[in-house]
Scaffold this active site. Sequence first.
Site, PDB file in Angstrom:
ATOM      1  N   GLY A  16     -19.968  -0.952  -0.192  1.00  0.00           N
ATOM      2  CA  GLY A  16     -21.074  -0.120   0.172  1.00  0.00           C
ATOM      3  C   GLY A  16     -22.256  -0.479  -0.408  1.00  0.00           C
ATOM      4  O   GLY A  16     -23.350   0.142  -0.252  1.00  0.00           O
ATOM      5  N   LEU A  17     -22.408  -1.547  -1.240  1.00  0.00           N
ATOM      6  CA  LEU A  17     -23.616  -1.660  -2.086  1.00  0.00           C
ATOM      7  C   LEU A  17     -24.624  -2.222  -1.103  1.00  0.00           C
ATOM      8  O   LEU A  17     -25.909  -2.216  -1.241  1.00  0.00           O
ATOM      9  CB  LEU A  17     -23.535  -2.986  -2.920  1.00  0.00           C
ATOM     10  CG  LEU A  17     -22.415  -2.558  -4.045  1.00  0.00           C
ATOM     11  CD1 LEU A  17     -22.131  -3.598  -4.983  1.00  0.00           C
ATOM     12  CD2 LEU A  17     -23.251  -1.539  -5.029  1.00  0.00           C
ATOM     13  N   TYR A  48       0.875  -1.169  -0.017  1.00  0.00           N
ATOM     14  CA  TYR A  48      -0.109  -0.090  -0.003  1.00  0.00           C
ATOM     15  C   TYR A  48       0.970   1.328   0.068  1.00  0.00           C
ATOM     16  O   TYR A  48       1.772   1.544   1.008  1.00  0.00           O
ATOM     17  CB  TYR A  48      -0.837   0.009   1.248  1.00  0.00           C
ATOM     18  CG  TYR A  48      -1.994  -1.157   1.502  1.00  0.00           C
ATOM     19  CD1 TYR A  48      -2.074  -2.143   0.247  1.00  0.00           C
ATOM     20  CD2 TYR A  48      -2.361  -1.505   2.646  1.00  0.00           C
ATOM     21  CE1 TYR A  48      -3.020  -3.278   0.485  1.00  0.00           C
ATOM     22  CE2 TYR A  48      -3.169  -2.521   2.797  1.00  0.00           C
ATOM     23  CZ  TYR A  48      -3.416  -3.493   2.016  1.00  0.00           C
ATOM     24  OH  TYR A  48      -4.175  -4.514   2.110  1.00  0.00           O
ATOM     25  N   VAL A  64     -19.139  -5.297   3.722  1.00  0.00           N
ATOM     26  CA  VAL A  64     -20.302  -4.336   3.409  1.00  0.00           C
ATOM     27  C   VAL A  64     -20.420  -4.249   1.545  1.00  0.00           C
ATOM     28  O   VAL A  64     -21.191  -3.467   0.814  1.00  0.00           O
ATOM     29  CB  VAL A  64     -19.996  -2.962   3.643  1.00  0.00           C
ATOM     30  CG1 VAL A  64     -20.178  -2.754   5.303  1.00  0.00           C
ATOM     31  CG2 VAL A  64     -18.919  -2.297   3.273  1.00  0.00           C
TER      32      VAL A  64
END
Length: 298
Positions: free
Chosen positions: A201-202, A49, A198
Site C-alpha cells: 500500500g505504500l 493459510y 503495490v
Amino acid sequence: MNPLGTSDLQISPVSFGCMSLGENAALYRDLLRKAAEAGINFFDTADLYQKGLNELYVGETLKPIRKEVILATKVGNQWRPDGTGWDWNPSKAYILKCAEQSLRRLKTDYIDLYQLHGGTIDDPIDETIEAFELLKKQGKIRWYGISSIRPNVIREYVKRSNIVSVMMQYSLLDRRPEEALLDLLHQHGIGVICRGAVAQGLLLGKPAANYLQYTDGEVARAAKTLAKVATESGLSKLEVALGYVWAHPAVATAALGMRTSAQLDDAILALRHAKPLSDVHRATLRQSVRSFHYDLHR
C-alpha cells in the site's frame, strides 16, 4: 497461448490473493463471489493459510463455478504438531499427501496450478519435481510452478522441470526481478504471478515507511511520482502501479490481497482498464527511485 490459461479461459490480469482474507467467512464469500462475477478468474491460496481453512472457504465458495475459474494453491510448509509454527518439507511423500488434502478442502478433483511454496538450493529438487510430475500424470493437477524470489532456485527449476509459473514479489519498489529473472522466464514461456505490486500500500498513499532497502524518504518520492503519473495519464494510482508490472511480457497476472469491498472495487476498475504503462511513464517512475539487486541466493 498464456501458460496459465486455456484457449477458452485466459488468466485475468488481476488475480485474487486469498492470504489476506480474515476469519469473517460471510465477508470472505461475498468478496470471492463478487470478484468472480466481475471477471477475476484466478484465485491463489495455500494449505499454510489459516491451517487449511483458507482453502476450504475458497473451495466452498467457488464450487458452483469451478469450471469458470483457475484455482491455485501451494505446498511445502508443514505445520508443527503444537501449532506454533511450520517447517520446510519439499519431500515427494509430503507433497503427494498434501495434494490429497488440498483437493478435499478445495472441493475439486483437480488443482489448476499447484505451487511449491518456497524452496532452497539444498532441497531434493529432482524428488520434488517427481512429485509434481506424478500428480500431473494422475490428473490431480493441470500445471505446477514455484513461489520464490531466489534466483538460484528459479534457475534450477527452469532447467530441470516443466514449471509454467513463478510467483514472485515485483513492483516499482522491488525491481530486483528486472535484473535477469523476468527476461529468463519470458524466454522460456514461464508466466510470472506478481505479488506485492503495490508494496504493502505504500505506492497508493499509505504513510511512507522504510521498505526493503529504501528509506521512508525514498518511498515517499516514489509514491509522489506515481501519483503525478496517475494524474497526468488519467489513471488511478492502483492502475499505474499495476501498469508498471504488466508492462513486462513475462507478467501473466498481479495477485492482490483484498480485505474489503472498497479494495475489491478498485481492483475491478483496474481490471476493466487493464493495460501496460507507457514506456515514457515507466521510465519516469524508474528515475524516481534507485535500483538494487538480490544480494543472496544468486
